[in-house]
Design an enzyme around this catalytic site. Structure first.
Site, PDB file in Angstrom:
ATOM      1  N   LYS A  57       0.815  -1.210   0.000  1.00  0.00           N
ATOM      2  CA  LYS A  57       0.000   0.000   0.000  1.00  0.00           C
ATOM      3  C   LYS A  57       0.856   1.271   0.000  1.00  0.00           C
ATOM      4  O   LYS A  57       0.397   2.325  -0.438  1.00  0.00           O
ATOM      5  CB  LYS A  57      -0.944   0.017   1.199  1.00  0.00           C
ATOM      6  CG  LYS A  57      -2.043  -1.034   1.175  1.00  0.00           C
ATOM      7  CD  LYS A  57      -3.188  -0.627   0.314  1.00  0.00           C
ATOM      8  CE  LYS A  57      -4.503  -1.383   0.546  1.00  0.00           C
ATOM      9  NZ  LYS A  57      -4.433  -2.782   0.910  1.00  0.00           N
ATOM     10  N   SER A 309       1.373  -9.986  -0.132  1.00  0.00           N
ATOM     11  CA  SER A 309       1.106  -8.547  -0.207  1.00  0.00           C
ATOM     12  C   SER A 309       1.296  -7.795   1.098  1.00  0.00           C
ATOM     13  O   SER A 309       1.408  -6.565   1.078  1.00  0.00           O
ATOM     14  CB  SER A 309      -0.320  -8.332  -0.718  1.00  0.00           C
ATOM     15  OG  SER A 309      -1.231  -9.096   0.056  1.00  0.00           O
TER      16      SER A 309
END
Ligand SMILES: *Cc1c(COP(=O)(O)O)cnc(C)c1O
Length: 334
Positions: A57, A309
């Protein structure tokens, strides 16, 4: 009906790469002997959980902040976040000297709230869903002039996430299949745009949890629809895609080859595998690609990259899972 904007292109992703190079780490890939043996093809893990702030992110958030005017930067940025976007945005804002307020729902685990406060952002806890937290964001935008940086449906954010695709293509040039954790679709839209521009033959597969797989429901319905947020080990994949989605629904629909769902038990098994066999501490959302591989739900005619991730898991929960305990968040949720 909401209008769709033109897709994010390779040029925007390459610009993002230059813009965020000073803030974001190039994360390594590691081949997994066990998973390769199991699949009969090389399986590489993209170790994005070792990114600064613990998830990809930061890429999108840094690019969005880099695209602000000086005046917008001084008024500050705001977002609703299930955790990792907030953390990445807080870090990116601090690096740029901008004020940052993060709004989130009560379902977010304490470890993530602490992580965001530690990055110097203000945290506001509002309601039981991403949508309710979003109402406070809208108020700060209209009444206090802050700029909202959404977690996925935003050009600069998608372009930033796409830099992960450019990276992995250089690291594994013969990759045939890429497994990408999927929630609102910012990561997979950016990664698929980058990969398909360079190598249209690469298969991009989204992986979500069975409980509250918002994008999957929307793709089935053929349009953005409301999806109930449920407790899951993949807590970073919770929340809807937005009924007025402009980019990630259409990009996911057109660029992604397939979506695979995994159960809570399969996610737990993947967290265990990643710890004991790969020596990696990965959160549930980051482990869903490996969960799909271990469950035998993926086949590939060539090398596979599974994107890990994020790594921001509550360490007490992680310890219980790797110790073999049957952690059922669907029963433990308040
Ligand atoms: C946000 C997030 C995802 C999903 O990303 P989208 O862009 O919303 O699809 C996957 N894994 C982790 C760890 C995340 O924080």
């Amino acid at each position: 009906m909401s209008r769709t904007d033109p897709f994010v292109g390779l040029d925007e992703i390459e610009q993002a790469r230059a813009a965020i190079a000073g803030t974001v780490r190039v994360t390594p890939v590691a081949e997994s002997p066990q998973l390769s043996e199991m699949l009969g093809q090389p399986v590489h893990l993209k170790l994005e959980h070792t990114q600064v702030t613990g998830s990809f992110k930061l890429r999108g958030a840094s690019n969005a902040v880099a695209n602000l005017s000086g005046e917008e930067c001084s008024r500050g940025v705001v977002a609703a976040s299930t955790g990792n976007h907030g953390r990445g945005l807080a870090y990116a804002a601090r690096a740029a000297g901008a004020r940052c307020i993060i709004c989130m729902s009560k379902l977010v685990p304490q470890a993530k709230i602490d992580g965001i406060r530690a990055q110097g952002a203000e945290v506001r806890i509002i309601g039981r869903s991403q949508d309710e937290a979003q109402e406070e964001v809208d108020r700060l935008v209209s009444e206090e002039g802050l700029t909202m940086i959404p977690p996925f449906d935003h050009r600069a954010v998608i372009a930033g996430q796409g830099t992960l695709g450019l990276e992995l293509l250089e690291q594994v040039p013969d990759v045939a299949t890429v497994l990408v954790p999927l929630s609102g679709g910012g990561l997979i839209s950016g990664v698929a745009a980058a990969l398909k521009a360079r190598r249209p033959d690469i298969r991009v597969i989204g992986v979500s949890m069975e409980r509250g797989a918002a994008m999957h429901e929307c793709l089935k319905a053929g349009r953005p629809v409301p999806v109930e947020e449920l407790a899951t080990l993949a807590d970073s994949l919770g929340g809807g895609i937005g009924l007025n989605n402009r980019l990630t629904f259409a990009m996911t629909r057109d660029l992604v080859d397939e979506v695979v769902l995994v159960s809570e038990a399969e996610i737990a098994q993947a967290i265990r595998h990643l710890y004991w066999q790969e020596r990696q501490i990965v959160e549930g959302s980051g482990a869903v690609g490996v969960a799909a591989l271990l469950a035998g739900r993926i086949t590939s005619a060539g090398p596979v990259v599974s994107v890990l991730s994020g790594g921001n898991i509550d360490m007490t929960q992680h310890f219980r899972i790797i110790s073999g305990e049957d952690v059922d968040v669907t029963k433990e949720a308040a």
